[in-house]
Design an enzyme around this catalytic site. Structure first.
Site, PDB file in Angstrom:
ATOM      1  N   HIS A 128       0.848  -1.188   0.000  1.00 16.39           N
ATOM      2  CA  HIS A 128       0.000   0.000   0.000  1.00 16.39           C
ATOM      3  C   HIS A 128       0.877   1.229   0.000  1.00 16.39           C
ATOM      4  CE1 HIS A 128      -3.124   2.849   1.040  1.00 16.39           C
ATOM      5  NE2 HIS A 128      -3.960   1.939   0.589  1.00 16.39           N
ATOM      6  N   ASP A 138      -8.045  -5.062  -0.153  1.00 11.30           N
ATOM      7  CA  ASP A 138      -8.539  -5.914  -1.231  1.00 11.30           C
ATOM      8  C   ASP A 138      -8.263  -7.391  -1.005  1.00 11.30           C
ATOM      9  OD1 ASP A 138      -9.629  -3.899  -2.715  1.00 11.30           O
ATOM     10  OD2 ASP A 138      -7.775  -3.463  -3.791  1.00 11.30           O
TER      11      ASP A 138
HETATM   12  N1  ACO Z   1       4.065  -7.821  -4.867  1.00 13.65           N
HETATM   13  C1  ACO Z   1       5.411  -7.845  -5.047  1.00 13.65           C
HETATM   14  N2  ACO Z   1       6.200  -6.759  -4.903  1.00 13.65           N
HETATM   15  C2  ACO Z   1       5.607  -5.599  -4.592  1.00 13.65           C
HETATM   16  C3  ACO Z   1       4.219  -5.498  -4.377  1.00 13.65           C
HETATM   17  C4  ACO Z   1       3.443  -6.667  -4.528  1.00 13.65           C
HETATM   18  N3  ACO Z   1       2.120  -6.632  -4.339  1.00 13.65           N
HETATM   19  N4  ACO Z   1       3.899  -4.209  -4.069  1.00 13.65           N
HETATM   20  C5  ACO Z   1       5.049  -3.530  -4.085  1.00 13.65           C
HETATM   21  N5  ACO Z   1       6.086  -4.354  -4.383  1.00 13.65           N
HETATM   22  C6  ACO Z   1       7.517  -4.004  -4.422  1.00 13.65           C
HETATM   23  C7  ACO Z   1       7.856  -3.232  -5.678  1.00 13.65           C
HETATM   24  O1  ACO Z   1       8.243  -4.085  -6.732  1.00 13.65           O
HETATM   25  C8  ACO Z   1       8.975  -2.344  -5.179  1.00 13.65           C
HETATM   26  O2  ACO Z   1      10.125  -3.155  -5.086  1.00 13.65           O
HETATM   27  P1  ACO Z   1      11.583  -2.492  -5.355  1.00 13.65           P
HETATM   28  O3  ACO Z   1      11.762  -1.483  -4.250  1.00 13.65           O
HETATM   29  O4  ACO Z   1      12.521  -3.642  -5.256  1.00 13.65           O
HETATM   30  O5  ACO Z   1      11.538  -1.882  -6.717  1.00 13.65           O
HETATM   31  C9  ACO Z   1       8.551  -2.009  -3.740  1.00 13.65           C
HETATM   32  O6  ACO Z   1       7.742  -3.118  -3.321  1.00 13.65           O
HETATM   33  C10 ACO Z   1       7.759  -0.707  -3.616  1.00 13.65           C
HETATM   34  O7  ACO Z   1       6.675  -0.770  -4.524  1.00 13.65           O
HETATM   35  P2  ACO Z   1       6.058   0.523  -5.239  1.00 13.65           P
HETATM   36  O8  ACO Z   1       5.301   0.087  -6.446  1.00 13.65           O
HETATM   37  O9  ACO Z   1       7.139   1.547  -5.415  1.00 13.65           O
HETATM   38  O10 ACO Z   1       5.090   1.061  -4.104  1.00 13.65           O
HETATM   39  P3  ACO Z   1       3.886   2.027  -4.344  1.00 13.65           P
HETATM   40  O11 ACO Z   1       3.602   2.675  -3.034  1.00 13.65           O
HETATM   41  O12 ACO Z   1       4.150   2.898  -5.522  1.00 13.65           O
HETATM   42  O13 ACO Z   1       2.687   1.031  -4.757  1.00 13.65           O
HETATM   43  C11 ACO Z   1       0.845  -0.432  -4.687  1.00 13.65           C
HETATM   44  C12 ACO Z   1       1.678   0.617  -3.922  1.00 13.65           C
HETATM   45  C13 ACO Z   1       0.467   0.097  -6.060  1.00 13.65           C
HETATM   46  C14 ACO Z   1      -0.424  -0.711  -3.895  1.00 13.65           C
HETATM   47  C15 ACO Z   1       1.686  -1.732  -4.821  1.00 13.65           C
HETATM   48  O14 ACO Z   1       2.021  -2.212  -3.544  1.00 13.65           O
HETATM   49  C16 ACO Z   1       0.976  -2.815  -5.642  1.00 13.65           C
HETATM   50  O15 ACO Z   1       1.057  -2.818  -6.871  1.00 13.65           O
HETATM   51  N6  ACO Z   1       0.249  -3.770  -4.951  1.00 13.65           N
HETATM   52  C17 ACO Z   1      -0.487  -4.812  -5.654  1.00 13.65           C
HETATM   53  C18 ACO Z   1      -1.806  -4.264  -6.157  1.00 13.65           C
HETATM   54  C19 ACO Z   1      -2.794  -4.001  -5.038  1.00 13.65           C
HETATM   55  O16 ACO Z   1      -3.016  -4.821  -4.158  1.00 13.65           O
HETATM   56  N7  ACO Z   1      -3.428  -2.817  -5.109  1.00 13.65           N
HETATM   57  C20 ACO Z   1      -4.468  -2.414  -4.162  1.00 13.65           C
HETATM   58  C21 ACO Z   1      -3.963  -1.319  -3.266  1.00 13.65           C
HETATM   59  S1  ACO Z   1      -5.190  -0.877  -2.076  1.00 13.65           S
HETATM   60  C22 ACO Z   1      -6.257   0.062  -2.942  1.00 13.65           C
HETATM   61  O17 ACO Z   1      -5.956   0.701  -3.911  1.00 13.65           O
HETATM   62  C23 ACO Z   1      -7.600   0.064  -2.491  1.00 13.65           C
END
Ligand code: ACO
Length: 428
Positions: free
Chosen positions: A307, A364
């Site tokens: 998140h 979610d």
């Molecule tokens: N699975 C694996 N790796 C992940 C995940 C995941 N679900 N989420 C983040 N990471 C990793 C990224 O690859 C990144 O790794 P790195 O530092 O080695 O490059 C690190 O964690 C940070 O991730 P970001 O994408 O920079 O974090 P951001 O805050 O931009 O994204 C997000 C948050 C979009 C929710 C992300 O965690 C994600 O894509 N999760 C999966 C989708 C999801 O569940 N979305 C619902 C969110 S809740 C909502 O909107 C109601």
């Protein structure tokens, strides 16, 4: 006295006043400092990870400590004790309603649950396999063509639009589902509470009496409450941004639905279920999925994990984990996906990759399991999210207009070519 920070760059210094929120969050007010006017500088913050776009009195979120409050009330109290309509009222008006106010609110909504018969015809034109989020977004925009009196500066007209949206979205959602099934549309029954009315439009048939289950409606109320607002997330910021250009409210909500649809935002709930299903069909090996999510050569992510703001736990996920158990038990459902979800969570939470990046289950992760138990099909799950979030979107849209915010127009740092000599087409 206002505290200030001093920004020094080359031979310039700019004093930036601090803004302190009611929970002592501190922001540096670059607008008040007129940073660009005084220094020619802008700030660069791709993805707005460090930028507050507004001051807001609607929702308080403390990501480090897993706190979420609407208008000062804890999400735990609201999910346990309120109906969704009470929470809508709270978000929109700032106070919880008394019994009389709630009754009046419900009665007013009930006068607007029907769709214009011409709008009903739209549903037949969509392909049968259309994603319901596409139908929902299109229908919200289409409402603006049926109700053209919505001057954004006229409070009475806005109030009517707000009521129409809250009243009609469940009808649109029910019709979208019925269209996908090739079943007759079921019109709203205003004797029923908001969630029961929606479930009836989804699951009843003109040929049979429909008996609603209070436990199911209570679970649905809690789910909608937990999704109702989450301050400046992607879809809410979209609604505010589109609204800042003074587009009609319906068009702003249509844009909010589109923003919510994506897999990194609300669309994750549908994909969580798909992933759990996949693990189940491949023999229940959760470790394999976790390894895949860690592979940096693979764009795959574990849906329902991570998140932008919560870096410890998502309080909504904690509530939903417990509710999932209760709902499944009450309905007598033994869902193997719940067991897989619990094991997936345990495995990921022990894994260094997830620990280092502070990736926890988000709202979610468990909502899909409850929706599935309630009979909501997978591709309708993001629509359910939208039904809850609608109240938050509207509250933010109203607040933005009350604050007379300027049009949202971020700057950029240009990285393209410098001036080039134009070459006529016959010489290229
Ligand atoms: N699975 C694996 N790796 C992940 C995940 C995941 N679900 N989420 C983040 N990471 C990793 C990224 O690859 C990144 O790794 P790195 O530092 O080695 O490059 C690190 O964690 C940070 O991730 P970001 O994408 O920079 O974090 P951001 O805050 O931009 O994204 C997000 C948050 C979009 C929710 C992300 O965690 C994600 O894509 N999760 C999966 C989708 C999801 O569940 N979305 C619902 C969110 S809740 C909502 O909107 C109601």
């Amino acid at each position: 006295m206002t505290e200030t920070a001093t920004l020094t760059f080359r031979d310039q210094q700019v004093e930036i006043p601090a803004v302190v929120g009611s929970e002592n969050e501190i922001g540096l007010d670059l607008g008040a400092a007129k940073l660009r006017d005084h220094s020619g500088l802008v700030t660069l913050d791709t993805g707005f990870k460090h930028t507050a776009s507004t001051q807001s009195a609607i929702t308080y979120l403390d990501g480090a400590n897993g706190i979420l409050r609407y208008r000062g009330y804890s999400i735990e109290d609201l999910a346990d004790h309120c109906s969704f309509l009470e929470v809508c009222y709270l978000l929109l008006k700032g106070e919880l309603p008394n019994a009389e106010e709630l009754d009046e609110f419900r009665t007013t909504l009930n006068q607007h649950t029907l769709l214009h018969e011409d709008l009903r015809q739209f549903f037949k034109a969509f392909p049968k396999d259309a994603h319901p989020m596409g139908i929902l977004s299109a229908s919200m925009a289409a409402l603006s063509t049926f109700y053209q009196d919505g001057d954004v500066n006229d409070p009475k007209a806005v109030e009517l639009d707000v009521i129409r949206l809250l009243a009609k979205m469940p009808t649109v959602a029910g019709f979208a589902y019925k269209r996908s099934q090739g079943q007759p549309f079921i019109y709203p029954d205003n004797k029923l509470r908001y969630t029961a009315n929606f479930m009836r439009m989804m699951f009843s048939f003109p040929t049979e009496d429909w008996i609603h289950d209070e436990d199911i409606c209570d679970a649905l109320d809690a789910l909608l409450i937990l999704h109702a607002d989450h301050e400046q997330n992607c879809s809410t910021s979209t609604v505010r941004l589109v609204g800042s250009g003074h587009a009609p409210l319906y068009a702003c909500i249509s844009a909010g639905v589109a923003a919510l649809w994506g897999s990194r935002h609300g669309g994750a709930n549908q994909r969580v279920l798909n992933q759990l299903d996949q693990i189940h069909s491949e023999g229940g090996n959760v470790e394999k999925m976790v390894q895949k999510a860690k592979d940096k050569n693979d764009p795959f992510r574990l849906m329902g994990f991570g998140h932008r703001v919560y870096k410890n736990f998502d309080p909504r996920a904690n509530i939903l984990r417990k509710k999932a158990n209760v709902v499944l038990e009450k309905l007598g459902i033994d869902d193997p996906l719940l067991d897989i979800a619990v094991r997936l969570e345990e495995t990921a939470l022990k894994d260094d990759y997830f620990i280092e990046r502070k990736l926890f289950p988000n709202v979610d992760f468990y909502s899909g399991i409850i929706y599935r138990a309630l009979g909501i099909p997978t591709d309708m799950m993001t629509v359910m999210f939208a039904m809850g979030r609608l109240s938050g979107w509207i509250a933010h849209w109203l607040e933005m207009h009350d604050q007379h915010q300027p049009i949202g127009r971020p700057r950029q740092i240009y990285t393209g070519p410098n001036l080039r000599q134009f070459v006529p087409i016959d010489q290229r």
